[in-house]
Design an enzyme around this catalytic site. Structure first.
Site, short mmCIF file in Angstrom:
data_model
loop_
_atom_site.label_atom_id
_atom_site.label_comp_id
_atom_site.label_asym_id
_atom_site.label_seq_id
_atom_site.Cartn_x
_atom_site.Cartn_y
_atom_site.Cartn_z
N THR A 155 -53.59 34.89 -87.65
CA THR A 155 -52.34 34.90 -88.40
C THR A 155 -52.59 34.48 -89.84
O THR A 155 -52.10 35.12 -90.79
CB THR A 155 -51.29 33.97 -87.73
N ASN A 171 -51.83 44.83 -78.77
CA ASN A 171 -51.91 43.69 -77.84
C ASN A 171 -50.98 43.84 -76.63
O ASN A 171 -51.18 43.19 -75.62
CB ASN A 171 -51.60 42.39 -78.57
N GLN A 223 -57.65 42.17 -80.97
CA GLN A 223 -57.78 42.55 -79.54
C GLN A 223 -58.96 43.48 -79.28
O GLN A 223 -59.25 43.80 -78.13
CB GLN A 223 -56.47 43.19 -79.04
N SER A 266 -59.78 36.49 -84.44
CA SER A 266 -59.27 35.23 -83.89
C SER A 266 -60.27 34.67 -82.88
O SER A 266 -60.84 35.42 -82.09
CB SER A 266 -57.93 35.50 -83.20
N HIS A 306 -59.63 32.32 -80.36
CA HIS A 306 -59.20 31.98 -78.99
C HIS A 306 -59.02 33.20 -78.09
O HIS A 306 -58.78 33.04 -76.89
CB HIS A 306 -57.95 31.09 -79.00
N THR A 349 -61.09 21.06 -96.00
CA THR A 349 -62.35 20.88 -95.28
C THR A 349 -62.39 21.80 -94.06
O THR A 349 -61.44 21.85 -93.28
CB THR A 349 -62.49 19.41 -94.82
N CYS A 398 -46.65 36.19 -78.16
CA CYS A 398 -46.10 35.53 -79.35
C CYS A 398 -44.59 35.62 -79.41
O CYS A 398 -43.95 34.85 -80.08
CB CYS A 398 -46.69 36.14 -80.61
N1 PLP Z 1 -53.06 39.95 -83.88
C1 PLP Z 1 -53.03 40.32 -82.58
C2 PLP Z 1 -53.17 41.77 -82.22
C3 PLP Z 1 -52.85 39.35 -81.58
O1 PLP Z 1 -52.81 39.72 -80.30
C4 PLP Z 1 -52.72 37.99 -81.98
C5 PLP Z 1 -52.47 36.93 -80.97
O2 PLP Z 1 -51.60 37.07 -80.12
C6 PLP Z 1 -52.78 37.67 -83.34
C7 PLP Z 1 -52.95 38.68 -84.26
C8 PLP Z 1 -52.64 36.25 -83.82
O3 PLP Z 1 -53.82 35.53 -83.62
P1 PLP Z 1 -53.89 33.92 -83.84
O4 PLP Z 1 -53.25 33.33 -82.63
O5 PLP Z 1 -55.33 33.61 -83.96
O6 PLP Z 1 -53.14 33.63 -85.09
#
Ligand code: PLP
Length: 378
Positions: free
Chosen positions: A71, A150, A180, A200, A202, A238, A324
């Site tokens: 994000t 996603n 993704q 990302s 995670h 940092t 989300c």
């Molecule tokens: N973009 C996509 C396609 C995602 O699936 C996600 C997470 O759900 C994100 C962006 C956001 O990632 P982050 O949680 O690292 O901000």
């Protein structure tokens, strides 16, 4: 029993990532900007991770910035490009199926006076590069498009679109949300023709709160926040060396196994689809040629949240559409042609390579019970 089928929302960090993080918390705890040896040790750990992540997408280490997640990567990219290249050229092109991080940033830029053109998939759920080219004019500064959706696992034709659009107007800067697709599909930034790309941690078995942004050498991005000189002044503050080291470790471990893991996921998908076809009133919303890790389907007549909680009470974690949006209908399924009633009963299963057919059997059994009890309860 705990069955986790929500890997597109987040993944369980791998052993290697946890070990790398722990090592930095306990041993390599220095500030990478410090001039002494403790700081230098942290700097070296960070350099190594940067090199690994850059190598995984065909970039050079200097082209990678660390952020707090995709994000933030996307916010830096889109605001930074709009404000550097968009003074006179105020058109931005995107799609109607982007993740909220792109969608809401584009909405914000629109409020600032940018003109945002949103391209929809055709009736068959596919994007046509010609539609993007038609939207290009000489006032276009930016095109942003995701690699894999996603919610459905649809793979977007990023390379074809970026190539076609750059042919029409070579000055356009391209950004790709590759969250993704990273470590699931092999790609290189040069092949995609991406000038910027968001990643990302995670989603790839590293920790939450870490991400990366690729910025092609020569592309100028103005900073969103101001402070120290870290990350070329574009992400001052940092660096989170532990989380960076964790992301590096997760990439190192999973990069060589992209093909092997994809075929494990494809086998799971085929099995799931086969088992779903034995149930009544199921509609598959994901395309047959999508990412094998994501299967979106609707169980007709039962709202997503109802079935999601029914499964959750039985130890099975799945998602309803996009994580989300906290279960709220993001409208993306509708863009892919899913009727509103079916969108309201959509579930998303997203695999990791460690899921098993036995877990799928349990899921199917529970959906069957859910269909009987929840239908009857109505
Ligand atoms: N973009 C996509 C396609 C995602 O699936 C996600 C997470 O759900 C994100 C962006 C956001 O990632 P982050 O949680 O690292 O901000």
């Amino acid at each position: 029993m705990e069955i986790y089928f929500d890997n597109a929302a987040t993944t369980r960090p791998c052993k290697e990532a946890v070990e790398a993080i722990t090592r930095c918390l306990t041993e390599t705890y220095g500030n990478p900007s410090s001039l002494h040896g403790v700081g230098l040790a942290a700097q070296l750990v960070m350099d190594e991770a940067r090199k690994t992540i850059a190598g995984a997408i065909g970039a050079s280490a200097e082209e990678i910035l660390f952020t707090s997640g995709a994000t933030e990567s996307t916010a830096i990219a889109l605001h930074g490009i709009a404000h550097t290249y968009g003074r006179h050229n105020r058109r931005i092109i995107t799609t109607t199926v982007e993740h909220a991080s792109v969608r809401e940033t584009c909405n914000h830029l629109e409020e600032e006076g940018f003109e945002v053109v949103r391209i929809r998939p055709r009736e068959d759920g596919k994007f046509d590069p010609a539609d993007f080219v038609s939207a290009v004019n000489d006032k276009t500064c930016l095109l942003t498009m995701m690699l894999v959706n996603n919610e459905t696992g649809t793979i977007l034709p990023v390379e074809q679109v970026f190539r076609a659009v750059k042919r029409a107007n070579p000055k356009i800067i391209t950004h790709c949300d590759a969250v993704q697709g990273f470590l699931k599909l092999p790609f290189r930034v040069s092949g995609l023709q991406a000038d910027l790309l968001s990643l990302s941690g995670h989603k790839i078995y590293a920790a939450k709160g870490i991400g990366a942004l690729y910025i092609r050498k020569g592309v100028r991005v103005s900073p969103l926040i101001h402070g120290g000189k870290q990350e070329k002044g574009l992400r001052p503050g940092t660096e989170s060396v532990p989380l960076i080291a964790g992301m590096g470790a997760a990439v190192r471990i999973h990069l060589p196994t992209i093909a092997e893991r994809a075929s494990a996921a494809a086998e799971l998908r085929t099995y799931l689809l086969e088992r779903l076809s034995s149930l009544d009133e199921i509609t598959i919303n994901s395309p047959a040629d999508g990412l094998p890790y994501i299967v979106n389907f609707s169980v007709q007549g039962i709202r997503s949240e109802i079935l999601l909680h029914f499964l959750e009470e039985r130890g099975i974690s799945v998602s309803s559409g996009s994580a989300c949006s906290k279960g709220a209908n993001s409208g993306v399924l509708g863009e892919f042609g899913v009727k509103p009633q079916l969108a309201d009963s959509a579930l998303r299963i997203s695999f990791c390579h460690n899921n098993t057919k036995t877990e799928i059997d349990t899921l199917i059994e529970m959906i069957k019970i859910g269909q009987n009890t929840l239908h009857r309860a109505k």
